[in-house]
Enzyme design. Structure first.
Site, short mmCIF file in Angstrom:
data_model
loop_
_atom_site.label_atom_id
_atom_site.label_comp_id
_atom_site.label_asym_id
_atom_site.label_seq_id
_atom_site.Cartn_x
_atom_site.Cartn_y
_atom_site.Cartn_z
N ARG A 76 0.86 -1.18 0.00
CA ARG A 76 0.00 0.00 0.00
C ARG A 76 0.90 1.23 0.00
O ARG A 76 1.61 1.49 0.98
CB ARG A 76 -0.91 -0.01 1.24
CG ARG A 76 -1.73 1.23 1.35
CD ARG A 76 -2.68 1.27 2.54
NE ARG A 76 -3.23 2.60 2.59
CZ ARG A 76 -3.23 3.41 3.64
NH1 ARG A 76 -2.79 3.00 4.81
NH2 ARG A 76 -3.71 4.62 3.54
N HIS A 120 -3.17 10.73 0.48
CA HIS A 120 -2.60 10.55 1.81
C HIS A 120 -2.03 11.91 2.22
O HIS A 120 -0.83 12.07 2.40
CB HIS A 120 -1.56 9.43 1.82
CG HIS A 120 -1.29 8.85 3.18
ND1 HIS A 120 -1.37 7.50 3.45
CD2 HIS A 120 -0.96 9.42 4.36
CE1 HIS A 120 -1.08 7.27 4.74
NE2 HIS A 120 -0.82 8.43 5.30
N TYR A 289 -4.15 2.20 15.85
CA TYR A 289 -2.92 2.40 16.64
C TYR A 289 -3.13 2.20 18.14
O TYR A 289 -2.35 1.51 18.78
CB TYR A 289 -2.31 3.79 16.34
CG TYR A 289 -1.70 3.82 14.97
CD1 TYR A 289 -0.41 3.35 14.75
CD2 TYR A 289 -2.44 4.24 13.86
CE1 TYR A 289 0.15 3.32 13.49
CE2 TYR A 289 -1.89 4.20 12.59
CZ TYR A 289 -0.59 3.74 12.40
OH TYR A 289 -0.06 3.70 11.14
N GLU A 361 -3.51 -0.05 8.22
CA GLU A 361 -2.32 0.41 8.96
C GLU A 361 -2.37 -0.13 10.38
O GLU A 361 -3.44 -0.14 11.01
CB GLU A 361 -2.26 1.94 9.08
CG GLU A 361 -1.79 2.65 7.85
CD GLU A 361 -1.70 4.16 8.04
OE1 GLU A 361 -1.40 4.63 9.16
OE2 GLU A 361 -1.94 4.87 7.04
C1 BGC Z 1 -1.08 7.95 9.09
C2 BGC Z 1 0.36 7.68 8.76
C3 BGC Z 1 1.22 7.92 10.00
C4 BGC Z 1 0.80 6.91 11.05
C5 BGC Z 1 1.57 7.00 12.35
C6 BGC Z 1 -1.50 7.45 10.43
O1 BGC Z 1 -2.17 8.46 11.09
O2 BGC Z 1 -1.91 7.50 8.07
O3 BGC Z 1 0.72 8.50 7.71
O4 BGC Z 1 2.57 7.86 9.74
O5 BGC Z 1 -0.54 7.07 11.34
O6 BGC Z 1 1.33 8.20 13.01
#
Ligand code: BGC
Length: 453
Positions: A76, A120, A289, A361
């Protein structure tokens, strides 16, 4: 190896984005982006040279070789809008488009599925100067550009992503001024959300018209945990949840805003737009995250730092530190079960309306040059939680870790390292970390167990 086996055909990938890696900021006719201008204004913390990035534009072959060594099924990456349409409207930069043509060919030659994201965060500067996402016209310009890219690449690209994390662009770029274009509009930033969503919907239409299929979007999701027991805490957490999660997912997946109050603040023919925004998708991408702990605003919260910046006191919620978990270098708590929680929440909220999911991600910032044991533990934990979500009946088809290499972490510059591969920013030399070998072995053993082709 303590990673459970994933279902047959599960897609193993890695993610990256143009501004964070390409460099070559004005090579071959590329126009400036809002982020180039933001960086030139000194807004990148450690003064990292974003015009150089990781040198991906020049060294993409090396990175494709690294992906192949990993045994990755898919990559990606993002297409830089100002590289393809430097003015944001008008002439196409043939050399810019040629770059992505070469990249796609290189990936295909190595049997790696190209999965481009069309936006992005690097808006062409002329569009930013005309209001960026506050201006409805930007959505139409995006759709035009999406069509241009698809016309050229749809014959070889089997998986498309319209937009990455419209919530972060709205909140960090337009509400809090921490990201480009640096606007501090607080709730007046909401039109930027609506116009990105409209761009997504118009983009889906333009992509399909140009022959593209298998289209999704990458939306950030964070389980919002309520801090405290009071009604104000509950209201604060609920509002934050609405603004960061459901204000984006609901329109795309159900054609409605999560509450009347939010809908009323959106500009234009909102009902008509929602029909465009909710165009059926082939899949839905989740960027995960960490969870967020939110409660009522308190005087102290104003000073609490979140992702390295402060939340203004006038917001009707406050973000608190999550204690009792290990933290990444960003200070984000490592909570693998939050991924399972988010996925189950999505399934419960949308039921049959939820298309298959991909994790677009997931990763962590840890500054361990090569022996990155904390990253391995992070990934192992999250893959375990992902498998649990699948066991609970959530249809997840693939996982893209963030990120293949270290890269420019937006305003944090080169100081936060998310890569499986270390970048020496002086020489741009790539050195695979231990997590690279670990992820390669995971992919290998999954294939040996019959999970992937
Ligand atoms: C984003 C990335 C970023 C990652 C870590 C996401 O918010 O899509 O571009 O590097 O998180 O912060």
């Amino acid at each position: 190896m303590t990673v459970p086996t994933f279902p047959p055909g599960f897609l193993w990938g890695a993610s990256a984005s143009a501004f964070q890696t390409e460099g070559a900021a004005d090579t071959d006719g590329k126009g400036p982006s809002g982020w180039d201008a933001f960086a030139a204004r000194g807004r990148i913390k450690d003064g990292a040279d974003t015009t150089r990035g990781t040198g991906f534009h020049e060294r993409y072959r090396e990175d494709v070789t690294l992906l192949a060594g990993l045994g990755a099924d898919a990559f990606r990456f993002s297409v830089s809008w100002p590289r393809v349409v430097p003015g944001g409207r008008g002439p196409v930069n043939a050399a810019g488009l040629d770059f992505y043509d070469r990249l796609v060919d290189e990936l295909c030659a190595h049997g790696i599925t190209p999965a481009p994201t069309l936006y992005h965060w690097d808006t062409p500067l002329p569009l930013d100067e005309a209001g960026g996402w506050l201006n409805r016209d930007t959505a139409y310009r995006f759709a035009e550009y999406a069509g241009i890219v698809a016309e050229r690449l749809a014959d070889r690209v089997p998986m498309w992503i319209t937009i990455n994390e419209p919530a972060e662009v709205t909140m960090l770029g337009y509400a809090l001024g921490e990201h480009a274009p640096g606007r501090t509009l607080l709730f007046d930033a909401l039109p930027a959300a609506h116009h990105q969503l409209l761009a997504h919907g118009l983009g889906v239409r333009a992509l399909r018209a140009a022959g593209a299929a298998n289209i999704g979007i990458a939306v950030s999701h964070t389980p919002v945990w309520t801090a405290g027991e009071s009604e104000e805490d509950r209201l604060g957490a609920g509002l934050y949840d609405t603004l960061t999660n459901w204000m984006f997912a609901d329109p795309v997946l159900t054609g409605r805003y999560p509450d009347e109050g939010v809908a009323a603040l959106m500009p234009g023919p909102v009902e008509d737009d929602l029909r465009t925004i909710s165009a059926p998708l082939d899949w839905y991408g989740v960027n995960y995250y960490s969870p967020t702990l939110v409660g009522a605003p308190r005087a102290a919260d104003a000073l609490d730092s979140f992702s390295g910046f402060t939340m203004p006191a006038e917001l009707p919620f406050g973000i608190r530190e999550i204690e009792g978990y290990e933290k990444t270098d960003f200070g984000w708590p490592v909570v693998p079960d939050g991924l399972r929680e988010t996925l189950v929440q999505l399934r419960d909220r949308y039921g049959d309306r939820l298309p298959p999911l991909y994790i677009t991600e997931n990763g962590c910032a840890v500054d361990e040059a090569v022996a990155d044991t904390r990253r391995i533990a992070f990934l192992e934990g999250h893959l375990g939680a992902l498998r649990e979500a699948i066991d609970e009946g959530v249809d997840v088809r693939g996982y893209f870790t963030w990120s293949l290499t270290d890269n420019i972490e937006w305003t944090e510059g080169a100081g936060k390292r998310f890569g499986l591969v270390h970048i020496d920013y002086e020489t741009l030399r790539r050195t695979p970390k231990e997590s690279y070998a670990w992820y390669r072995d995971v992919i290998r053993s999954q294939k040996a167990n019959g999970s992937a082709d």
